[in-house]
Write an enzyme that holds these catalytic residues in place. Structure first.
Site, PDB file in Angstrom:
ATOM      1  N   TYR A  51     -34.524   5.419  -5.617  1.00  0.00           N
ATOM      2  CA  TYR A  51     -34.869   4.966  -6.966  1.00  0.00           C
ATOM      3  C   TYR A  51     -36.362   5.167  -7.278  1.00  0.00           C
ATOM      4  CZ  TYR A  51     -30.307   2.891  -8.075  1.00  0.00           C
ATOM      5  OH  TYR A  51     -28.984   2.702  -8.390  1.00  0.00           O
ATOM      6  N   PHE A  59     -38.161  -3.787 -13.126  1.00  0.00           N
ATOM      7  CA  PHE A  59     -36.981  -4.215 -12.373  1.00  0.00           C
ATOM      8  C   PHE A  59     -36.845  -3.523 -11.018  1.00  0.00           C
ATOM      9  CE2 PHE A  59     -35.607  -0.935 -15.455  1.00  0.00           C
ATOM     10  CZ  PHE A  59     -35.093   0.030 -14.597  1.00  0.00           C
ATOM     11  N   ARG A  87     -20.357   9.522 -16.572  1.00  0.00           N
ATOM     12  CA  ARG A  87     -21.092   8.546 -17.388  1.00  0.00           C
ATOM     13  C   ARG A  87     -20.155   7.884 -18.396  1.00  0.00           C
ATOM     14  NH1 ARG A  87     -26.193   8.321 -16.180  1.00  0.00           N
ATOM     15  NH2 ARG A  87     -26.956   7.453 -18.131  1.00  0.00           N
ATOM     16  N   THR A  93     -25.093   1.127 -19.204  1.00  0.00           N
ATOM     17  CA  THR A  93     -25.786   0.484 -18.076  1.00  0.00           C
ATOM     18  C   THR A  93     -25.608  -1.024 -18.114  1.00  0.00           C
ATOM     19  OG1 THR A  93     -27.427   2.249 -18.126  1.00  0.00           O
ATOM     20  CG2 THR A  93     -28.031   0.243 -16.945  1.00  0.00           C
ATOM     21  N   ARG A 104     -17.847  -0.402 -15.946  1.00  0.00           N
ATOM     22  CA  ARG A 104     -18.803  -1.514 -16.079  1.00  0.00           C
ATOM     23  C   ARG A 104     -18.264  -2.624 -16.968  1.00  0.00           C
ATOM     24  NH1 ARG A 104     -23.814   2.697 -16.287  1.00  0.00           N
ATOM     25  NH2 ARG A 104     -24.538   2.480 -14.118  1.00  0.00           N
ATOM     26  N   ASN A 114     -24.321  -3.786 -11.624  1.00  0.00           N
ATOM     27  CA  ASN A 114     -23.450  -3.105 -12.595  1.00  0.00           C
ATOM     28  C   ASN A 114     -22.466  -2.132 -11.932  1.00  0.00           C
ATOM     29  OD1 ASN A 114     -25.254  -1.105 -12.007  1.00  0.00           O
ATOM     30  ND2 ASN A 114     -25.786  -0.616 -14.121  1.00  0.00           N
ATOM     31  N   HIS A 117     -23.497   3.532  -9.878  1.00  0.00           N
ATOM     32  CA  HIS A 117     -24.577   4.427 -10.336  1.00  0.00           C
ATOM     33  C   HIS A 117     -23.992   5.818 -10.499  1.00  0.00           C
ATOM     34  CE1 HIS A 117     -28.300   6.744 -10.482  1.00  0.00           C
ATOM     35  NE2 HIS A 117     -27.708   7.564  -9.629  1.00  0.00           N
ATOM     36  N   GLU A 128     -29.832  14.198  -6.127  1.00  0.00           N
ATOM     37  CA  GLU A 128     -29.230  12.970  -5.576  1.00  0.00           C
ATOM     38  C   GLU A 128     -28.134  13.288  -4.559  1.00  0.00           C
ATOM     39  OE1 GLU A 128     -30.131  10.107  -9.448  1.00  0.00           O
ATOM     40  OE2 GLU A 128     -28.067  10.479  -8.858  1.00  0.00           O
TER      41      GLU A 128
HETATM   42  P1  CMP Z   1     -28.537   2.837 -12.263  1.00  0.00           P
HETATM   43  O1  CMP Z   1     -27.703   3.815 -12.985  1.00  0.00           O
HETATM   44  O2  CMP Z   1     -28.250   2.638 -10.821  1.00  0.00           O
HETATM   45  O3  CMP Z   1     -30.081   3.241 -12.428  1.00  0.00           O
HETATM   46  C1  CMP Z   1     -31.123   2.278 -12.348  1.00  0.00           C
HETATM   47  C2  CMP Z   1     -30.612   0.884 -12.270  1.00  0.00           C
HETATM   48  O4  CMP Z   1     -31.546  -0.134 -12.540  1.00  0.00           O
HETATM   49  C3  CMP Z   1     -29.555   0.695 -13.339  1.00  0.00           C
HETATM   50  O5  CMP Z   1     -28.389   1.399 -12.982  1.00  0.00           O
HETATM   51  C4  CMP Z   1     -29.419  -0.826 -13.369  1.00  0.00           C
HETATM   52  O6  CMP Z   1     -28.456  -1.304 -12.456  1.00  0.00           O
HETATM   53  C5  CMP Z   1     -30.791  -1.301 -12.875  1.00  0.00           C
HETATM   54  N1  CMP Z   1     -31.488  -2.106 -13.853  1.00  0.00           N
HETATM   55  C6  CMP Z   1     -31.855  -3.376 -13.684  1.00  0.00           C
HETATM   56  N2  CMP Z   1     -32.490  -3.841 -14.772  1.00  0.00           N
HETATM   57  C7  CMP Z   1     -32.514  -2.833 -15.672  1.00  0.00           C
HETATM   58  C8  CMP Z   1     -33.023  -2.680 -17.000  1.00  0.00           C
HETATM   59  N3  CMP Z   1     -33.645  -3.684 -17.624  1.00  0.00           N
HETATM   60  N4  CMP Z   1     -32.865  -1.497 -17.630  1.00  0.00           N
HETATM   61  C9  CMP Z   1     -32.227  -0.446 -16.993  1.00  0.00           C
HETATM   62  N5  CMP Z   1     -31.743  -0.543 -15.729  1.00  0.00           N
HETATM   63  C10 CMP Z   1     -31.879  -1.723 -15.081  1.00  0.00           C
END
Ligand code: CMP
Length: 140
Positions: A51, A59, A87, A93, A104, A114, A117, A128
C-alpha cells in the site's frame, strides 16, 4: 474486448467470517476465473510495501494494521476486461455507497474493513500481481 488479469485480495474481515467461498462465487458468477490463489498472513513490511502508494494518506497506518490483523487470500482473476469487471462486482470502496448485489454491499463492514481489494488499472494490476505471484504460479 481483451482478456486481462487483475489482482484481488480477500481481506482479514472476510477471512475471519469464513467468506472466501462466498466471495469467490461472486467472482465466478461475474465471469472471472481464479487463475492463481494463496492464503497468506502479511507482515507489516509487506502490507506497507503493497500500500506504499497510500503512504501519505491519513488512513495508511490504520489500513496497514488492519491488513495484518488476520489472514488474507491473494488471487489473480482473469477474464474480459477483468480490472473493470472486478471493480464492478466489488462495488464502491465505502460499502455505504456500494450497489445492491456487490461484494462490498453484501459483506463489507466499513470503508476500512471492506472485504476485498482490486487493482484500479491494468498497469497497477501488473505491478500488484508481480508483488505476490511468479509466472509459474498463474495457470490461465
Ligand atoms: P483498497 O481497494 O484496498 O485500497 C486502499 C484501501 O484503504 C481501501 O480499499 C480502503 O479499504 C482503505 N481505506 C480506509 N479509509 C479510507 C478512506 N477514507 N478512503 C479510501 N480508502 C480508505
Amino acid at each position: 474486448m481483451a482478456v486481462e488479469r487483475t489482482l484481488s485480495i480477500i481481506k482479514p474481515d472476510a477471512t475471519r467470517r469464513n467468506l472466501t467461498g462466498a466471495i469467490n462465487a461472486k467472482f465466478e458468477a461475474a465471469g472471472l476465473r481464479i487463475v492463481a490463489q494463496k492464503r497468506l498472513w502479511l507482515s507489516r513490511a509487506q502490507a506497507e510495501a503493497f500500500y506504499a502508494v497510500h503512504a501519505q494518506r491519513p488512513f495508511y497506518n490504520d489500513l496497514c494494521n488492519f491488513m495484518i490483523s488476520g489472514p488474507v487470500v491473494v488471487q489473480v482473476l482473469q477474464g474480459e476486461n477483468a480490472v473493470l469487471a472486478n471493480r464492478d462486482v466489488m462495488g464502491a470502496t465505502n460499502p455505504a455507497n456500494a450497489a445492491a448485489g456487490t461484494i462490498r454491499k453484501e459483506f463489507a463492514e466499513s470503508i476500512e474493513a471492506n472485504s476485498v481489494h482490486g487493482s484500479d488499472s491494468a498497469e497497477n494490476a501488473a505491478i500488484e500481481i508481480a508483488f505476490f505471484f511468479s509466472g509459474i504460479e498463474i495457470v490461465g
